[in-house]
Design a protein around this motif. Structure first.
Motif, PDB file in Angstrom:
ATOM      1  N   UNK A  80      46.784  26.400  44.687  1.00 58.05           N
ATOM      2  CA  UNK A  80      47.488  27.608  44.892  1.00 58.05           C
ATOM      3  C   UNK A  80      47.812  28.861  45.271  1.00 58.05           C
ATOM      4  N   UNK A  81      48.261  29.284  45.725  1.00 53.55           N
ATOM      5  CA  UNK A  81      48.090  30.797  46.342  1.00 53.55           C
ATOM      6  C   UNK A  81      49.250  31.401  47.029  1.00 53.55           C
ATOM      7  N   UNK A  82      49.861  32.539  46.740  1.00 53.66           N
ATOM      8  CA  UNK A  82      51.334  32.685  47.112  1.00 53.66           C
ATOM      9  C   UNK A  82      50.560  33.187  48.683  1.00 53.66           C
ATOM     10  N   UNK A  83      50.652  32.284  49.939  1.00 54.73           N
ATOM     11  CA  UNK A  83      50.427  32.376  50.935  1.00 54.73           C
ATOM     12  C   UNK A  83      49.623  31.712  51.745  1.00 54.73           C
ATOM     13  N   UNK A  84      48.656  31.985  53.222  1.00 58.03           N
ATOM     14  CA  UNK A  84      48.389  30.525  52.909  1.00 58.03           C
ATOM     15  C   UNK A  84      47.000  30.543  52.542  1.00 58.03           C
ATOM     16  N   UNK A  85      47.530  28.979  52.663  1.00 56.78           N
ATOM     17  CA  UNK A  85      46.585  28.118  51.517  1.00 56.78           C
ATOM     18  C   UNK A  85      45.669  26.762  51.333  1.00 56.78           C
ATOM     19  N   UNK A  86      44.633  26.266  51.722  1.00 53.19           N
ATOM     20  CA  UNK A  86      44.082  25.465  52.234  1.00 53.19           C
ATOM     21  C   UNK A  86      42.594  25.064  51.610  1.00 53.19           C
ATOM     22  N   UNK A  87      41.988  24.097  51.884  1.00 53.56           N
ATOM     23  CA  UNK A  87      41.152  23.769  51.193  1.00 53.56           C
ATOM     24  C   UNK A  87      40.041  23.110  53.481  1.00 53.56           C
ATOM     25  N   UNK A  88      38.238  23.750  53.089  1.00 57.63           N
ATOM     26  CA  UNK A  88      38.018  23.731  53.740  1.00 57.63           C
ATOM     27  C   UNK A  88      36.517  22.899  53.128  1.00 57.63           C
ATOM     28  N   UNK A  89      36.006  21.773  54.134  1.00 56.73           N
ATOM     29  CA  UNK A  89      35.406  20.906  54.526  1.00 56.73           C
ATOM     30  C   UNK A  89      34.610  21.802  55.158  1.00 56.73           C
ATOM     31  N   UNK A  90      33.188  21.811  54.986  1.00 59.90           N
ATOM     32  CA  UNK A  90      32.371  22.134  56.094  1.00 59.90           C
ATOM     33  C   UNK A  90      31.361  21.325  55.762  1.00 59.90           C
ATOM     34  N   UNK A  91      30.847  20.854  56.847  1.00 65.90           N
ATOM     35  CA  UNK A  91      29.642  20.262  57.015  1.00 65.90           C
ATOM     36  C   UNK A  91      28.938  21.116  57.698  1.00 65.90           C
ATOM     37  N   UNK A  92      27.417  20.459  58.838  1.00 58.31           N
ATOM     38  CA  UNK A  92      27.055  20.472  59.531  1.00 58.31           C
ATOM     39  C   UNK A  92      27.595  20.278  61.056  1.00 58.31           C
ATOM     40  N   UNK A  93      26.961  20.933  61.888  1.00 58.93           N
ATOM     41  CA  UNK A  93      27.426  21.043  63.566  1.00 58.93           C
ATOM     42  C   UNK A  93      27.601  19.571  63.897  1.00 58.93           C
ATOM     43  N   UNK A  94      26.655  18.536  63.557  1.00 60.84           N
ATOM     44  CA  UNK A  94      25.906  17.838  63.795  1.00 60.84           C
ATOM     45  C   UNK A  94      26.335  16.220  62.891  1.00 60.84           C
ATOM     46  N   UNK A  95      27.221  16.904  61.379  1.00 62.25           N
ATOM     47  CA  UNK A  95      27.216  15.284  60.675  1.00 62.25           C
ATOM     48  C   UNK A  95      28.700  15.497  60.987  1.00 62.25           C
TER      49      UNK A  95
END
Length: 168
Positions: A80-95
């Motif tokens: 929850x956020x009163x504004x832009x809200x998101x989830x980041x899934x970070x993985x390496x550039x070769x994955x």
């Protein structure tokens, strides 16, 4: 080492193996605070980060968005956020990075799958790749190597089933 205090009915202890135990009376919340402000709340098995009133098993709040009641069939993770809200899934550039949907039939019955190696996105349903979007934006439905903006494998066209227009 603190033990049960009759005024507050709490305990802080340590097991013989060295694990720390924090115990609170049933019906009472546990707070981790910074300068007197709760940052993490444990409320009857629900964990709130940034909120003292979590709406699901894990509720992460940056700021109050005045949400309506969270749907019971989608409350396991609340962001929850009163504004832009998101989830980041970070993985390496070769994955790869993915979101998977599992059930008793398998652990990836449905899936969003991003491949960083070739910058493509695929969507699977019933454990089969249903759609593929390559790095140039070509979309394949039933085709894992689309060579046009839209490439549909085994397309059967019935004029009652589609409408095409150049007004896009």
């Amino acid at each position: 080492h603190l033990d049960n205090n009759s005024a507050y009915n709490y305990a802080l202890g340590q097991t013989a193996a060295g694990a720390t135990i924090v115990n609170v009376k049933s019906g009472q919340n546990l707070y981790l605070a910074e300068n007197g402000t709760a940052k993490v709340t444990l409320d009857g098995g629900l964990v709130g980060i940034g909120t003292t009133a979590p709406d699901g098993p894990l509720h992460v709040m940056t700021s109050d968005a005045s949400l309506a009641a969270v749907s019971g069939d989608a409350d396991d993770l609340v962001i929850e956020n009163n504004g832009a809200c998101g989830i980041t899934i970070g993985s390496s550039a070769s994955s790869v990075g993915s979101i998977r949907f599992g059930d008793s039939g398998g652990n990836k019955q449905g899936m969003f799958y991003y491949n960083h190696s070739d910058n493509s996105l695929r969507i699977d349903t019933n454990n089969i790749q249903a759609m593929h979007i390559d790095s140039s934006g070509h979309v394949g439905i039933g085709d894992t190597s689309p060579d046009a903006h839209l490439d549909v494998e085994n397309l059967t066209i019935d004029s009652d089933d589609y409408t095409m227009s150049d007004d896009y």
